[in-house]
Design a protein around this motif. Sequence first.
Motif, PDB file in Angstrom:
ATOM      1  N   PHE A   1      45.978  45.386  40.140  1.00 31.68           N
ATOM      2  CA  PHE A   1      47.124  44.587  39.698  1.00 31.68           C
ATOM      3  C   PHE A   1      47.199  43.279  40.477  1.00 31.68           C
ATOM      4  O   PHE A   1      47.535  42.234  39.918  1.00 31.68           O
ATOM      5  CB  PHE A   1      48.415  45.375  39.864  1.00 31.68           C
ATOM      6  CG  PHE A   1      48.679  46.386  38.775  1.00 31.68           C
ATOM      7  CD1 PHE A   1      47.689  46.730  37.868  1.00 31.68           C
ATOM      8  CD2 PHE A   1      49.915  47.010  38.663  1.00 31.68           C
ATOM      9  CE1 PHE A   1      47.918  47.671  36.871  1.00 31.68           C
ATOM     10  CE2 PHE A   1      50.158  47.944  37.666  1.00 31.68           C
ATOM     11  CZ  PHE A   1      49.159  48.272  36.765  1.00 31.68           C
ATOM     12  N   SER A   2      46.908  43.336  41.776  1.00 31.78           N
ATOM     13  CA  SER A   2      46.968  42.124  42.607  1.00 31.78           C
ATOM     14  C   SER A   2      45.999  41.068  42.094  1.00 31.78           C
ATOM     15  O   SER A   2      46.337  39.877  42.021  1.00 31.78           O
ATOM     16  CB  SER A   2      46.643  42.457  44.072  1.00 31.78           C
ATOM     17  OG  SER A   2      47.643  43.253  44.645  1.00 31.78           O
ATOM     18  N   LYS A   3      44.789  41.492  41.731  1.00 28.13           N
ATOM     19  CA  LYS A   3      43.787  40.551  41.231  1.00 28.13           C
ATOM     20  C   LYS A   3      44.193  39.996  39.873  1.00 28.13           C
ATOM     21  O   LYS A   3      44.088  38.786  39.621  1.00 28.13           O
ATOM     22  CB  LYS A   3      42.432  41.253  41.133  1.00 28.13           C
ATOM     23  CG  LYS A   3      41.321  40.369  40.575  1.00 28.13           C
ATOM     24  CD  LYS A   3      41.094  39.134  41.445  1.00 28.13           C
ATOM     25  CE  LYS A   3      39.941  38.295  40.906  1.00 28.13           C
ATOM     26  NZ  LYS A   3      39.764  37.054  41.687  1.00 28.13           N
ATOM     27  N   VAL A   4      44.681  40.869  38.998  1.00 32.08           N
ATOM     28  CA  VAL A   4      45.106  40.440  37.664  1.00 32.08           C
ATOM     29  C   VAL A   4      46.263  39.448  37.760  1.00 32.08           C
ATOM     30  O   VAL A   4      46.274  38.409  37.089  1.00 32.08           O
ATOM     31  CB  VAL A   4      45.517  41.656  36.805  1.00 32.08           C
ATOM     32  CG1 VAL A   4      46.213  41.213  35.527  1.00 32.08           C
ATOM     33  CG2 VAL A   4      44.294  42.500  36.472  1.00 32.08           C
ATOM     34  N   ILE A   5      47.234  39.756  38.601  1.00 37.48           N
ATOM     35  CA  ILE A   5      48.402  38.881  38.762  1.00 37.48           C
ATOM     36  C   ILE A   5      47.995  37.545  39.369  1.00 37.48           C
ATOM     37  O   ILE A   5      48.538  36.492  39.016  1.00 37.48           O
ATOM     38  CB  ILE A   5      49.479  39.579  39.614  1.00 37.48           C
ATOM     39  CG1 ILE A   5      50.093  40.736  38.799  1.00 37.48           C
ATOM     40  CG2 ILE A   5      50.566  38.611  40.055  1.00 37.48           C
ATOM     41  CD1 ILE A   5      50.980  41.657  39.602  1.00 37.48           C
ATOM     42  N   SER A   6      47.017  37.565  40.271  1.00 37.40           N
ATOM     43  CA  SER A   6      46.526  36.315  40.853  1.00 37.40           C
ATOM     44  C   SER A   6      45.957  35.399  39.774  1.00 37.40           C
ATOM     45  O   SER A   6      46.205  34.185  39.776  1.00 37.40           O
ATOM     46  CB  SER A   6      45.446  36.629  41.901  1.00 37.40           C
ATOM     47  OG  SER A   6      44.902  35.448  42.441  1.00 37.40           O
TER      48      SER A   6
ATOM     49  N   ILE B   1      56.417  42.300  45.822  1.00 38.44           N
ATOM     50  CA  ILE B   1      55.297  42.727  46.683  1.00 38.44           C
ATOM     51  C   ILE B   1      53.990  42.055  46.276  1.00 38.44           C
ATOM     52  O   ILE B   1      53.143  41.752  47.110  1.00 38.44           O
ATOM     53  CB  ILE B   1      55.134  44.267  46.639  1.00 38.44           C
ATOM     54  CG1 ILE B   1      54.039  44.701  47.611  1.00 38.44           C
ATOM     55  CG2 ILE B   1      54.826  44.751  45.232  1.00 38.44           C
ATOM     56  CD1 ILE B   1      53.904  46.206  47.736  1.00 38.44           C
ATOM     57  N   TYR B   2      53.825  41.772  44.983  1.00 36.14           N
ATOM     58  CA  TYR B   2      52.604  41.137  44.516  1.00 36.14           C
ATOM     59  C   TYR B   2      52.591  39.634  44.762  1.00 36.14           C
ATOM     60  O   TYR B   2      51.549  38.985  44.683  1.00 36.14           O
ATOM     61  CB  TYR B   2      52.383  41.428  43.037  1.00 36.14           C
ATOM     62  CG  TYR B   2      52.017  42.874  42.784  1.00 36.14           C
ATOM     63  CD1 TYR B   2      50.749  43.360  43.074  1.00 36.14           C
ATOM     64  CD2 TYR B   2      52.954  43.768  42.269  1.00 36.14           C
ATOM     65  CE1 TYR B   2      50.425  44.683  42.863  1.00 36.14           C
ATOM     66  CE2 TYR B   2      52.632  45.105  42.047  1.00 36.14           C
ATOM     67  CZ  TYR B   2      51.371  45.551  42.345  1.00 36.14           C
ATOM     68  OH  TYR B   2      51.038  46.866  42.140  1.00 36.14           O
ATOM     69  N   ASP B   3      53.760  39.057  45.043  1.00 39.67           N
ATOM     70  CA  ASP B   3      53.808  37.648  45.422  1.00 39.67           C
ATOM     71  C   ASP B   3      53.497  37.474  46.901  1.00 39.67           C
ATOM     72  O   ASP B   3      53.026  36.431  47.327  1.00 39.67           O
ATOM     73  CB  ASP B   3      55.196  37.063  45.109  1.00 39.67           C
ATOM     74  CG  ASP B   3      55.435  36.930  43.624  1.00 39.67           C
ATOM     75  OD1 ASP B   3      54.485  36.578  42.908  1.00 39.67           O
ATOM     76  OD2 ASP B   3      56.559  37.177  43.178  1.00 39.67           O
TER      77      ASP B   3
END
Length: 216
Positions: free
Chosen positions: A38-43, A209-211
């Motif tokens: 998810f972190s990579k996708v959101i980036s 958290i993903y930001d």
Amino acid sequence: MKTILQIVLWIACIVLGYLIYRSVTGPIEFKKVKQERFSKVISVMKDIRNSQEAYKTVNGKFANDFKSLISFVDTGKYTITQQRDSSYMEFDKTYGIDLLQEVTIIDTLGFVSVKDSLFKGDDRYKSMMSVPYAQEGEQFEMKADIIDKSGYRAPVFEVKVKKDIILYDQPKDLLTRENAQISVEEVNGSEIKVGSLTEVSTNGNWPPIYDKKGDQ
């Protein structure tokens, strides 16, 4: 028969022990994989959002497809301006005297490459349509539109991808549970998305958290 029974019982104990172990460690491993992907996708979605905002600044609307957006990033330029206040005296026919007139002057100072401004020499924008970890080379869904908000025609866009595509190889029961998430600490629903086609917003549906993880 006694020996065979003992072997069967031992096998049953091992299988039961493994199932108990997996019931405990499975969700933990799933969460680790999920957060990493998810972190990579959101980036990447943040890159798309930044590019869309730049596109709107120059064109007054959002790009409806990745070909147009990537081409814009590759060749587009920001206009750098400076705003300053000025004044001058002008004869007023009504009063028959010179009156002070105040104006705002906007000076064009130059141009800056969108590519350099957003990506600083990195060419990752050329593949930002592709969903990280996707097994079949799936791409993000992206749409742009103009909506009416209280009489104002507002440009909007939305980019989204299904969690099933990102977590294609994860246990089905845990994936089903993930798609039904409703929590302020999780990405709710079955999709990760940014922007909206019904509201004037460029926010994503992910938690803070993903930001904090490698925010761009």
